[in-house]
Design a protein around this motif. Structure first.
Motif, PDB file in Angstrom:
ATOM      1  N   GLN A   1     -19.777  29.546 -36.892  1.00  0.00           N
ATOM      2  CA  GLN A   1     -20.196  30.526 -37.883  1.00  0.00           C
ATOM      3  C   GLN A   1     -21.625  30.322 -38.356  1.00  0.00           C
ATOM      4  O   GLN A   1     -22.289  31.273 -38.771  1.00  0.00           O
ATOM      5  N   THR A   2     -22.108  29.092 -38.318  1.00  0.00           N
ATOM      6  CA  THR A   2     -23.440  28.792 -38.859  1.00  0.00           C
ATOM      7  C   THR A   2     -24.364  28.150 -37.831  1.00  0.00           C
ATOM      8  O   THR A   2     -25.351  27.519 -38.190  1.00  0.00           O
ATOM      9  N   ASN A   3     -24.010  28.279 -36.547  1.00  0.00           N
ATOM     10  CA  ASN A   3     -24.830  27.687 -35.492  1.00  0.00           C
ATOM     11  C   ASN A   3     -24.541  28.417 -34.193  1.00  0.00           C
ATOM     12  O   ASN A   3     -23.593  29.201 -34.097  1.00  0.00           O
TER      13      ASN A   3
END
Length: 322
Positions: free
Chosen positions: A144-146
């Motif tokens: 989600q964040t990478n």
């Protein structure tokens, strides 16, 4: 044993198999000569086995060590470490591997992107680093964040400037999208036999034709970081010849030894987990009746998912993609 779906082909060990196969494993307590360990699985920790291996006896080294990640290997957990601590651990066993190799030997080291940063400086101390192969892993969870981690590295190294590289043995057969012809109307660098056109292309250091073992493939095991037979076959065909000795000091469930047997090489495998060693022995036995390697047919590596194309081009040999 786990309860699996009817079509699941994952290899497992029954208790009676474990008892029988474990009797064929060896361990080392003193210096040995090559005949004592050729085509054997050594069941012990790599750091206790390496000092006993005969020097200058190995033609090709294939290494898939635990990456610097916390990972469970059949109940034995490898924990992520400080980068300097991990690098020291790498150097500890790598310095013992180097004397085992012949002067013209090659070596391949697997890593993920983060492990590569610790691995590369150690490799430079012991080998000539020739290239970095990046291969696509089509499996894995999204982030989600990478960016999703969908590739791994393989570092190609040699002991000296004299080494084996069989480029014709590892060419990849690809579909021709722009089929040019010469002035005489003949295909230019491609094959027009069959319903579709194909070209043999030189191997690069970017591989997108590898399929990770999964439940419907007969080579699949429950080992959490199992490498595909096709991947190892490329390394082995490029950097060794028939009859050469291939060493894998982190054998896991046996892929390197199995591929060596299928391709007419001799093998030495070291693995500390008993169940993985027994799985390796079971796979070696199965290789006697099934020498096939998925994605490798009639001496040629094919693109991923080209089974129907292979069938339309020629009768299948004993080595075929499933």
């Amino acid at each position: 044993m786990k309860v699996r779906a009817p079509r699941n082909r994952t290899l497992e060990l029954a208790d009676r198999e474990r008892d029988s196969l474990s009797r064929r494993l060896i361990s080392l307590t003193q210096a040995v000569s090559p005949p004592d360990i050729l085509n054997q699985t050594i069941c012990q920790d790599v750091l206790t086995a390496l000092p006993h291996l005969p020097p200058g006896s190995v033609d090709l080294l294939i290494v898939d060590p635990p990456y610097n990640l916390t990972k469970d290997f059949n109940g034995s957990q490898f924990k992520q470490r400080d980068r300097t601590v991990y690098a020291a651990w790498l150097d500890r066993w790598m310095s013992q591997l180097r004397p085992v190799l012949k002067p013209n030997a090659s070596a391949y080291f697997c890593a993920d992107w983060a492990t590569s940063t610790a691995l590369y400086p150690i490799l430079e101390q012991h080998f000539t680093v020739r290239n970095r192969i990046t291969w696509e892993r089509e499996k894995g969870r999204g982030a989600q964040t990478n960016w999703k981690n969908a590739s791994e590295d393989i570092w190609f190294c040699t002991v000296s400037d004299r080494y084996t590289f069989n480029v014709d043995a590892v060419k990849l057969k690809r579909r021709v999208l722009a089929p040019y012809r010469n002035s005489a109307g003949q295909p230019k660098d491609w094959d027009d036999t069959g319903a579709k056109q194909y070209r043999l292309t030189h191997p690069s250091n970017l591989w997108t034709d590898i399929t990770i073992p999964f439940w419907s493939m007969p080579e699949n095991t429950d080992h959490p970081t199992q490498k595909p037979e096709k991947l190892i076959a490329k390394l082995m065909l490029a950097s060794s010849n028939a009859g050469d000795v291939v060493l894998d000091p982190f054998l896991g469930s046996g892929t390197t030894s199995v591929v060596a047997k299928k391709l007419g090489r001799q093998y030495i495998g070291i693995e500390q987990d008993l169940d993985y060693c027994c799985l390796a022995q079971k796979r070696l036995d199965l290789a006697d009746s099934d020498p096939s390697i998925q994605g490798y047919s009639d001496g040629v590596f094919w693109e991923r998912n080209t089974l129907s194309a292979q069938r339309s081009c020629r009768p299948q040999s004993g080595i075929a993609e499933r």
